[in-house]
Design a protein around this motif. Structure first.
Motif, PDB file in Angstrom:
ATOM      1  N   ALA A 109       0.911  -1.128  -0.054  1.00  0.00           N
ATOM      2  CA  ALA A 109       0.167  -0.042  -0.039  1.00  0.00           C
ATOM      3  C   ALA A 109       0.754   1.169   0.044  1.00  0.00           C
ATOM      4  CB  ALA A 109      -0.948   0.197   1.132  1.00  0.00           C
ATOM      5  N   VAL A 110       0.586   2.136  -0.863  1.00  0.00           N
ATOM      6  CA  VAL A 110       1.495   3.493  -1.083  1.00  0.00           C
ATOM      7  C   VAL A 110       0.428   4.665  -0.731  1.00  0.00           C
ATOM      8  CG1 VAL A 110       0.980   3.579  -3.469  1.00  0.00           C
ATOM      9  CG2 VAL A 110       2.946   4.762  -2.386  1.00  0.00           C
ATOM     10  N   CYS A 111       0.988   5.551  -0.089  1.00  0.00           N
ATOM     11  CA  CYS A 111       0.354   6.884   0.206  1.00  0.00           C
ATOM     12  C   CYS A 111      -0.518   6.926   1.275  1.00  0.00           C
ATOM     13  CB  CYS A 111      -0.028   7.632  -1.128  1.00  0.00           C
ATOM     14  SG  CYS A 111      -0.405   9.269  -1.230  1.00  0.00           S
ATOM     15  N   HIS A 112      -1.869   7.327   0.788  1.00  0.00           N
ATOM     16  CA  HIS A 112      -3.061   7.253   1.626  1.00  0.00           C
ATOM     17  C   HIS A 112      -3.603   5.847   1.790  1.00  0.00           C
ATOM     18  CE1 HIS A 112      -2.693  11.432   1.006  1.00  0.00           C
ATOM     19  NE2 HIS A 112      -3.611  11.578   2.089  1.00  0.00           N
ATOM     20  N   ALA A 113      -3.095   4.780   0.854  1.00  0.00           N
ATOM     21  CA  ALA A 113      -3.708   3.264   1.014  1.00  0.00           C
ATOM     22  C   ALA A 113      -3.535   2.854   2.203  1.00  0.00           C
ATOM     23  CB  ALA A 113      -3.087   2.522  -0.132  1.00  0.00           C
ATOM     24  N   PRO A 114      -2.563   3.033   3.002  1.00  0.00           N
ATOM     25  CA  PRO A 114      -2.486   2.123   4.613  1.00  0.00           C
ATOM     26  C   PRO A 114      -3.920   2.382   5.168  1.00  0.00           C
ATOM     27  CG  PRO A 114      -0.436   3.084   4.143  1.00  0.00           C
ATOM     28  CD  PRO A 114      -1.147   3.719   2.990  1.00  0.00           C
ATOM     29  N   TRP A 115      -4.782   3.388   4.859  1.00  0.00           N
ATOM     30  CA  TRP A 115      -6.055   3.627   5.234  1.00  0.00           C
ATOM     31  C   TRP A 115      -7.061   2.308   5.069  1.00  0.00           C
ATOM     32  CZ3 TRP A 115      -7.875   8.820   3.127  1.00  0.00           C
ATOM     33  CH2 TRP A 115      -7.711  10.030   3.960  1.00  0.00           C
ATOM     34  N   VAL A 116      -6.890   1.543   4.129  1.00  0.00           N
ATOM     35  CA  VAL A 116      -7.444   0.324   3.895  1.00  0.00           C
ATOM     36  C   VAL A 116      -6.874  -0.734   4.690  1.00  0.00           C
ATOM     37  CG1 VAL A 116      -8.016  -1.514   1.802  1.00  0.00           C
ATOM     38  CG2 VAL A 116      -7.832   1.008   1.356  1.00  0.00           C
ATOM     39  N   LEU A 117      -5.684  -0.636   4.936  1.00  0.00           N
ATOM     40  CA  LEU A 117      -4.952  -1.854   5.675  1.00  0.00           C
ATOM     41  C   LEU A 117      -5.477  -1.792   7.396  1.00  0.00           C
ATOM     42  CD1 LEU A 117      -1.300  -2.009   4.440  1.00  0.00           C
ATOM     43  CD2 LEU A 117      -3.579  -3.135   3.656  1.00  0.00           C
ATOM     44  N   ILE A 118      -5.698  -0.366   7.683  1.00  0.00           N
ATOM     45  CA  ILE A 118      -6.102   0.130   9.060  1.00  0.00           C
ATOM     46  C   ILE A 118      -7.498  -0.537   9.176  1.00  0.00           C
ATOM     47  CG2 ILE A 118      -6.929   2.059  10.470  1.00  0.00           C
ATOM     48  CD1 ILE A 118      -4.717   3.706   9.339  1.00  0.00           C
ATOM     49  N   GLU A 119      -8.403  -0.072   8.311  1.00  0.00           N
ATOM     50  CA  GLU A 119      -9.840  -0.727   8.502  1.00  0.00           C
ATOM     51  C   GLU A 119      -9.681  -2.159   8.262  1.00  0.00           C
ATOM     52  OE1 GLU A 119     -12.950   0.698   9.035  1.00  0.00           O
ATOM     53  OE2 GLU A 119     -11.508   2.345   9.018  1.00  0.00           O
ATOM     54  N   ALA A 120      -8.802  -2.697   7.624  1.00  0.00           N
ATOM     55  CA  ALA A 120      -8.868  -4.392   7.478  1.00  0.00           C
ATOM     56  C   ALA A 120      -8.374  -5.026   9.016  1.00  0.00           C
ATOM     57  CB  ALA A 120      -7.937  -4.656   6.356  1.00  0.00           C
ATOM     58  N   GLY A 121      -7.765  -4.161   9.738  1.00  0.00           N
ATOM     59  CA  GLY A 121      -7.321  -4.480  10.971  1.00  0.00           C
ATOM     60  C   GLY A 121      -5.929  -5.342  11.190  1.00  0.00           C
ATOM     61  N   ILE A 122      -5.023  -4.840  10.045  1.00  0.00           N
ATOM     62  CA  ILE A 122      -3.834  -5.835  10.082  1.00  0.00           C
ATOM     63  C   ILE A 122      -2.600  -4.924  10.144  1.00  0.00           C
ATOM     64  CG2 ILE A 122      -4.869  -7.492   8.301  1.00  0.00           C
ATOM     65  CD1 ILE A 122      -3.074  -6.045   6.087  1.00  0.00           C
ATOM     66  N   GLY A 150      -1.935   1.184  15.711  1.00  0.00           N
ATOM     67  CA  GLY A 150      -0.949   0.608  16.383  1.00  0.00           C
ATOM     68  C   GLY A 150       0.232   0.156  15.699  1.00  0.00           C
ATOM     69  N   ALA A 151       0.331   0.855  14.704  1.00  0.00           N
ATOM     70  CA  ALA A 151       1.600   0.687  13.662  1.00  0.00           C
ATOM     71  C   ALA A 151       3.013   1.677  14.285  1.00  0.00           C
ATOM     72  CB  ALA A 151       1.269   1.194  12.210  1.00  0.00           C
ATOM     73  N   LYS A 152       3.794   1.100  14.041  1.00  0.00           N
ATOM     74  CA  LYS A 152       5.189   1.618  14.468  1.00  0.00           C
ATOM     75  C   LYS A 152       5.585   2.533  13.052  1.00  0.00           C
ATOM     76  CE  LYS A 152       6.100  -1.916  17.511  1.00  0.00           C
ATOM     77  NZ  LYS A 152       6.580  -3.099  17.503  1.00  0.00           N
ATOM     78  N   VAL A 153       5.179   3.813  12.997  1.00  0.00           N
ATOM     79  CA  VAL A 153       5.423   4.661  11.847  1.00  0.00           C
ATOM     80  C   VAL A 153       6.677   5.108  11.479  1.00  0.00           C
ATOM     81  CG1 VAL A 153       4.726   6.430  10.285  1.00  0.00           C
ATOM     82  CG2 VAL A 153       2.972   5.107  11.901  1.00  0.00           C
ATOM     83  N   MET A 154       7.536   4.928  10.536  1.00  0.00           N
ATOM     84  CA  MET A 154       8.813   5.249  10.094  1.00  0.00           C
ATOM     85  C   MET A 154       8.759   6.166   8.878  1.00  0.00           C
ATOM     86  SD  MET A 154      10.270   1.514  10.146  1.00  0.00           S
ATOM     87  CE  MET A 154      12.075   1.757  10.124  1.00  0.00           C
ATOM     88  N   ASP A 155       9.643   7.141   8.686  1.00  0.00           N
ATOM     89  CA  ASP A 155       9.556   8.164   7.649  1.00  0.00           C
ATOM     90  C   ASP A 155      10.945   7.771   6.846  1.00  0.00           C
ATOM     91  OD1 ASP A 155       9.366  10.151   6.180  1.00  0.00           O
ATOM     92  OD2 ASP A 155      10.273  11.479   7.318  1.00  0.00           O
ATOM     93  N   THR A 156      10.517   6.819   5.944  1.00  0.00           N
ATOM     94  CA  THR A 156      11.692   6.133   4.916  1.00  0.00           C
ATOM     95  C   THR A 156      10.820   5.843   3.394  1.00  0.00           C
ATOM     96  OG1 THR A 156      13.150   4.889   4.594  1.00  0.00           O
ATOM     97  CG2 THR A 156      11.274   3.951   5.868  1.00  0.00           C
ATOM     98  N   ILE A 177      -1.439  10.929   6.936  1.00  0.00           N
ATOM     99  CA  ILE A 177      -2.192   9.909   7.697  1.00  0.00           C
ATOM    100  C   ILE A 177      -1.457   9.114   8.758  1.00  0.00           C
ATOM    101  CG2 ILE A 177      -3.763   9.359   5.830  1.00  0.00           C
ATOM    102  CD1 ILE A 177      -2.553   6.781   5.326  1.00  0.00           C
ATOM    103  N   ARG A 178      -0.182   9.817   8.976  1.00  0.00           N
ATOM    104  CA  ARG A 178       0.674   9.156   9.894  1.00  0.00           C
ATOM    105  C   ARG A 178      -0.141   8.865  11.512  1.00  0.00           C
ATOM    106  NH1 ARG A 178       6.608   9.596  10.432  1.00  0.00           N
ATOM    107  NH2 ARG A 178       7.275   8.790  12.706  1.00  0.00           N
ATOM    108  N   THR A 179      -0.713   9.895  11.925  1.00  0.00           N
ATOM    109  CA  THR A 179      -1.392   9.778  13.082  1.00  0.00           C
ATOM    110  C   THR A 179      -2.607   8.474  13.125  1.00  0.00           C
ATOM    111  OG1 THR A 179      -0.853  12.261  13.564  1.00  0.00           O
ATOM    112  CG2 THR A 179      -2.622  11.038  14.836  1.00  0.00           C
ATOM    113  N   ASP A 180      -3.233   8.383  12.031  1.00  0.00           N
ATOM    114  CA  ASP A 180      -4.250   7.523  11.864  1.00  0.00           C
ATOM    115  C   ASP A 180      -3.344   6.122  11.892  1.00  0.00           C
ATOM    116  OD1 ASP A 180      -5.934   9.444  11.098  1.00  0.00           O
ATOM    117  OD2 ASP A 180      -5.577   8.894   8.863  1.00  0.00           O
ATOM    118  N   LEU A 181      -2.197   5.991  11.273  1.00  0.00           N
ATOM    119  CA  LEU A 181      -1.525   4.658  11.340  1.00  0.00           C
ATOM    120  C   LEU A 181      -1.038   4.390  12.617  1.00  0.00           C
ATOM    121  CD1 LEU A 181      -1.113   2.750   9.168  1.00  0.00           C
ATOM    122  CD2 LEU A 181       1.010   3.854   8.459  1.00  0.00           C
ATOM    123  N   GLU A 182      -0.442   5.516  13.417  1.00  0.00           N
ATOM    124  CA  GLU A 182      -0.092   5.231  14.833  1.00  0.00           C
ATOM    125  C   GLU A 182      -0.965   4.950  15.670  1.00  0.00           C
ATOM    126  OE1 GLU A 182       1.819   8.992  15.253  1.00  0.00           O
ATOM    127  OE2 GLU A 182       3.864   8.421  14.677  1.00  0.00           O
TER     128      GLU A 182
END
Length: 186
Positions: free
Chosen positions: A109-122, A142-148, A134-139
């Motif tokens: 998933a790229v860019c804003h697409a991790p929103w879909v992974l959040i909703e899927a619970g993975i 429960g994800a460990k967000v990196m800037d890379t 969407i960094r805060t949404d990912l955090e």
């Protein structure tokens, strides 16, 4: 180990995908020999978003709900703001993402697409990256967000933005060639 030239990749998207985030992975993976299908909500062509306006259409090969995860080695979800926001409320999309995940297949998933992974619970406990907004949404999920430019965590591949697409595709290829990834169901 599977070879990218023998792989089958499914891209899921709807209207409003970031133009380059669908076209670049689709075209690069095909150039490397992978069979790539694009699935949409209704099985019809979709219109991209480029810059500040609508872009080109992408042809569809099938409907998302008709896609069989057993037929594919990887799932790719392009970003843009519109596309993943529309996809993340569709149960067939979430079920497909969960099935790819639970089967240990590559989910990218790229860019804003991790929103879909959040909703899927993975995403909980995973190292990931995403578009800045969407960094805060990912955090919060429960994800460990990196800037890379790209992060791979047990077959889950994420990237931040169009500038990262070369790294994104390279990592997808690498993860496909590693084979399935053992993970616990979400």
């Amino acid at each position: 180990m599977p070879n990218i030239a023998e792989a089958k990749v499914l891209i899921i998207s709807t209207h409003g995908f970031e133009q380059s985030e669908l076209e670049f992975p689709r075209d690069q993976l095909r150039a490397k020999g992978a069979e790539v299908h694009v699935a949409t909500l209704d099985g019809k062509a979709i219109k991209g978003w480029e810059g500040s306006d609508w872009g080109r259409e992408a042809e569809a090969d099938l409907k998302i709900e008709d896609a069989n995860p057993h037929d594919y080695d990887a799932l790719v979800i392009p970003g843009g703001q519109i596309n993943p926001d529309l996809l993340r409320v569709e149960e067939p999309v979430l079920a497909l993402v969960r099935t790819f995940h639970d089967q240990g297949k590559v989910v990218a998933a790229v860019c804003h697409a991790p929103w879909v992974l959040i909703e899927a619970g993975i995403v909980a406990g995973r190292r990931m990256t995403c578009y800045t907004s969407i960094r805060t949404d990912l955090e919060n999920a429960g994800a460990k967000v990196m800037d890379t430019s790209v992060v791979a965590d047990n077959g889950i591949v994420t990237s931040r933005q169009p500038d990262d697409l070369k790294d994104f595709v390279s990592k997808i290829v690498e993860e496909i060639e590693e084979g399935t990834h053992g993970r616990k169901a979400a």
